[in-house]
Each structure stands twice: as structure tokens, then as C-alpha cells.
Design a protein around this motif. Sequence first.
Motif, mmCIF file in Angstrom:
data_model
loop_
_atom_site.group_PDB
_atom_site.id
_atom_site.type_symbol
_atom_site.label_atom_id
_atom_site.label_comp_id
_atom_site.label_asym_id
_atom_site.label_seq_id
_atom_site.Cartn_x
_atom_site.Cartn_y
_atom_site.Cartn_z
ATOM 1 N N ASP A 21 0.817 -1.225 0.000
ATOM 2 C CA ASP A 21 0.000 0.000 0.000
ATOM 3 C C ASP A 21 0.847 1.271 0.000
ATOM 4 O O ASP A 21 0.343 2.366 0.191
ATOM 5 C CB ASP A 21 -0.971 0.000 1.193
ATOM 6 N N LYS A 22 2.162 1.119 -0.232
ATOM 7 C CA LYS A 22 3.052 2.287 -0.251
ATOM 8 C C LYS A 22 3.336 2.726 -1.680
ATOM 9 O O LYS A 22 3.223 1.947 -2.616
ATOM 10 C CB LYS A 22 4.380 1.960 0.448
ATOM 11 N N THR A 23 3.755 3.970 -1.826
ATOM 12 C CA THR A 23 4.233 4.438 -3.130
ATOM 13 C C THR A 23 5.719 4.107 -3.234
ATOM 14 O O THR A 23 6.377 3.811 -2.219
ATOM 15 C CB THR A 23 4.054 5.957 -3.285
ATOM 16 N N LEU A 24 6.251 4.179 -4.441
ATOM 17 C CA LEU A 24 7.675 3.914 -4.621
ATOM 18 C C LEU A 24 8.508 4.930 -3.843
ATOM 19 O O LEU A 24 9.528 4.581 -3.243
ATOM 20 C CB LEU A 24 8.041 3.963 -6.107
ATOM 21 N N ALA A 25 8.072 6.178 -3.842
ATOM 22 C CA ALA A 25 8.804 7.219 -3.110
ATOM 23 C C ALA A 25 8.792 6.950 -1.609
ATOM 24 O O ALA A 25 9.814 7.114 -0.931
ATOM 25 C CB ALA A 25 8.211 8.593 -3.409
ATOM 26 N N LEU A 32 16.214 5.046 2.476
ATOM 27 C CA LEU A 32 17.163 6.146 2.699
ATOM 28 C C LEU A 32 17.310 6.448 4.187
ATOM 29 O O LEU A 32 18.413 6.685 4.676
ATOM 30 C CB LEU A 32 16.705 7.392 1.941
ATOM 31 N N LYS A 33 16.214 6.415 4.906
ATOM 32 C CA LYS A 33 16.269 6.631 6.358
ATOM 33 C C LYS A 33 17.075 5.531 7.044
ATOM 34 O O LYS A 33 17.706 5.750 8.077
ATOM 35 C CB LYS A 33 14.854 6.672 6.936
ATOM 36 N N GLY A 34 17.052 4.337 6.446
ATOM 37 C CA GLY A 34 17.806 3.211 7.004
ATOM 38 C C GLY A 34 19.283 3.246 6.670
ATOM 39 O O GLY A 34 20.065 2.452 7.201
ATOM 40 N N GLY A 35 19.678 4.151 5.764
ATOM 41 C CA GLY A 35 21.107 4.320 5.495
ATOM 42 C C GLY A 35 21.579 3.946 4.111
ATOM 43 O O GLY A 35 22.790 3.881 3.857
ATOM 44 N N VAL A 36 20.653 3.709 3.179
ATOM 45 C CA VAL A 36 21.053 3.436 1.794
ATOM 46 C C VAL A 36 21.895 4.605 1.275
ATOM 47 O O VAL A 36 21.588 5.762 1.533
ATOM 48 C CB VAL A 36 19.781 3.224 0.929
ATOM 49 N N THR A 37 22.960 4.291 0.526
ATOM 50 C CA THR A 37 23.906 5.327 0.101
ATOM 51 C C THR A 37 23.850 5.653 -1.388
ATOM 52 O O THR A 37 24.554 6.550 -1.865
ATOM 53 C CB THR A 37 25.350 4.896 0.448
ATOM 54 N N PHE A 38 23.021 4.910 -2.129
ATOM 55 C CA PHE A 38 22.933 5.093 -3.583
ATOM 56 C C PHE A 38 21.598 4.484 -4.018
ATOM 57 O O PHE A 38 21.199 3.442 -3.506
ATOM 58 C CB PHE A 38 24.086 4.335 -4.265
ATOM 59 N N VAL A 39 20.903 5.127 -4.961
ATOM 60 C CA VAL A 39 19.606 4.605 -5.426
ATOM 61 C C VAL A 39 19.579 4.536 -6.952
ATOM 62 O O VAL A 39 19.945 5.491 -7.636
ATOM 63 C CB VAL A 39 18.433 5.485 -4.927
ATOM 64 N N GLN A 40 19.137 3.386 -7.445
ATOM 65 C CA GLN A 40 18.890 3.215 -8.878
ATOM 66 C C GLN A 40 17.405 2.878 -9.061
ATOM 67 O O GLN A 40 16.889 1.979 -8.397
ATOM 68 C CB GLN A 40 19.721 2.056 -9.437
ATOM 69 N N ILE A 41 16.724 3.629 -9.927
ATOM 70 C CA ILE A 41 15.339 3.295 -10.250
ATOM 71 C C ILE A 41 15.346 2.336 -11.430
ATOM 72 O O ILE A 41 15.984 2.590 -12.449
ATOM 73 C CB ILE A 41 14.477 4.545 -10.533
ATOM 74 N N ARG A 42 14.657 1.218 -11.252
ATOM 75 C CA ARG A 42 14.607 0.179 -12.292
ATOM 76 C C ARG A 42 13.143 -0.145 -12.550
ATOM 77 O O ARG A 42 12.446 -0.641 -11.665
ATOM 78 C CB ARG A 42 15.364 -1.067 -11.821
ATOM 79 N N ALA A 55 10.678 8.927 -11.669
ATOM 80 C CA ALA A 55 12.094 9.294 -11.698
ATOM 81 C C ALA A 55 12.295 10.705 -11.143
ATOM 82 O O ALA A 55 13.221 10.945 -10.352
ATOM 83 C CB ALA A 55 12.635 9.200 -13.118
ATOM 84 N N GLU A 56 11.430 11.623 -11.515
ATOM 85 C CA GLU A 56 11.546 13.004 -11.017
ATOM 86 C C GLU A 56 11.312 13.056 -9.507
ATOM 87 O O GLU A 56 12.006 13.776 -8.787
ATOM 88 C CB GLU A 56 10.549 13.903 -11.748
ATOM 89 N N GLU A 57 10.350 12.273 -9.037
ATOM 90 C CA GLU A 57 10.045 12.256 -7.603
ATOM 91 C C GLU A 57 11.213 11.673 -6.802
ATOM 92 O O GLU A 57 11.617 12.223 -5.775
ATOM 93 C CB GLU A 57 8.775 11.433 -7.368
ATOM 94 N N LEU A 58 11.768 10.577 -7.304
ATOM 95 C CA LEU A 58 12.884 9.951 -6.595
ATOM 96 C C LEU A 58 14.153 10.790 -6.674
ATOM 97 O O LEU A 58 14.954 10.817 -5.733
ATOM 98 C CB LEU A 58 13.149 8.546 -7.149
#
Length: 219
Positions: A21-25, A32-42, A55-58
Motif C-alpha cells: 500500500d506504499k508508493t515507490l517514493a 534512505l532513512k535506514g542508510g542506503v547510500t545510492f539509489v537506482q530506479i529500475r 524518476a523526477e520524484e525519486l
Amino acid sequence: MKCDKKNLLLYAVTDRSWLGDKTLAEQTEEALKGGVTFVQIREKELDREHFREEAEELKALCARYQVPFVINDDVDLALEVDADGVHVGQSDMEAGDVRKKLGPDKIIGVSARTVSQALLAQQHGADYLGVGAVFHTSSKADAAEVDFETLKEICKAVDIPVIAIGGISEENMGQLAGSGICGVAVISAIFAKPDVKKAARELKKAVEEMVAEGEEACR
């Protein structure tokens, strides 16, 4: 934003399969709050208009967290939304052509499975390599696995940072210690978990320990 080795520690690749029930963002922000250091949208199934919107939102979200944001495969979309860069596979646009389109300041990641592919990607301007699949993965069922020795040989052969990808979890992470990688790329190890933030936090700790153990062994 340029690609720094430390940004590649915990590289998250999005996958809408587990959104619920969540959005991708929303899900990405938890990571990100958990500490991810890099994001790729696939996105393999989404139509272009919605892909661009996401893509614009992320991109805006990652900018707030000062984390690099790249787009999988789609060089034109990366240009359109002014993403930090793009990640391409062996069957996609060649790194040198990507560099010509994106310019000198964007991040280019390239998938590699052999030393020759890795050296060619570096020669053509790749900023980092994603090597795998290092373990069996359901996200790319047809991906051939790359053994530990090949991963190690690739890391020794190139001067650019290398991350491992494919079937990586907190449980098997330790098997990659000493390979020379500076981080890992994951999908389900974060996004398939009920608590994405907690999963990212625990995984980041495991990656830090694995990388440190490998560096210690090399001294």
C-alpha cells in the motif's frame, strides 16, 4: 553529483513488486532513512510517462538525502530528468556512447561479468562496475553467476570501484569478504522486507563489516 567510493556501500535498486500500500517514493524514503547510500530506479513494465514522474520524484527525494540517483538503462530519460547518471548493462548502450550523451559530470555504471568486459567499461569511461550475479537471484533468472575468483580478478584488474549484485543478503554477505568490492547492490534484501528501514540499517552494518574484514585480510 560525482560518484564517490563511499556512496557505493549500500546501493538500492527499486522494485515495485513489494510496494503493497506504499508508493515507490515512500518505500525508497524508508530505505534512505535506514542508510542506503545510492539509489537506482529500475522499471521494466511501467509506461514512459509514469516512469518519468517516478524518476523526477525519486531524484528530488535522493537530493534531499544527498544520495546519488541513477536510472537503469534509459539514457534519454536520465537526460530529461537530469538524474545524477545511468546504469547500463552489456546489451544496452556502450559506456563511451553514454558518456558522449550525458557529458563528463554524470555517473555511469556498467554491468560486467568478465575481466575483459570490466576493462572495456573502464576504458570507455565507466565510473563504477556492478558485477554479478554473485548468487542466484530471482530478479534476473537468466543471469549467469559470477564466482568469487572472477569477482576478485575484476576488482584487481580495474581502478574504478566495484560493487557486487545478485542474490545478496545479510546471511551470505560474509562470503564476499576479501574480494575487493567496496559495496553491494540489493533489491529484495531491502524492499521485500516488512520493515524496509530496519532491513536497510541492518544490511548497511553487515556491508561495513564485510568490507572492513576484506580490507583487513588484504593488509
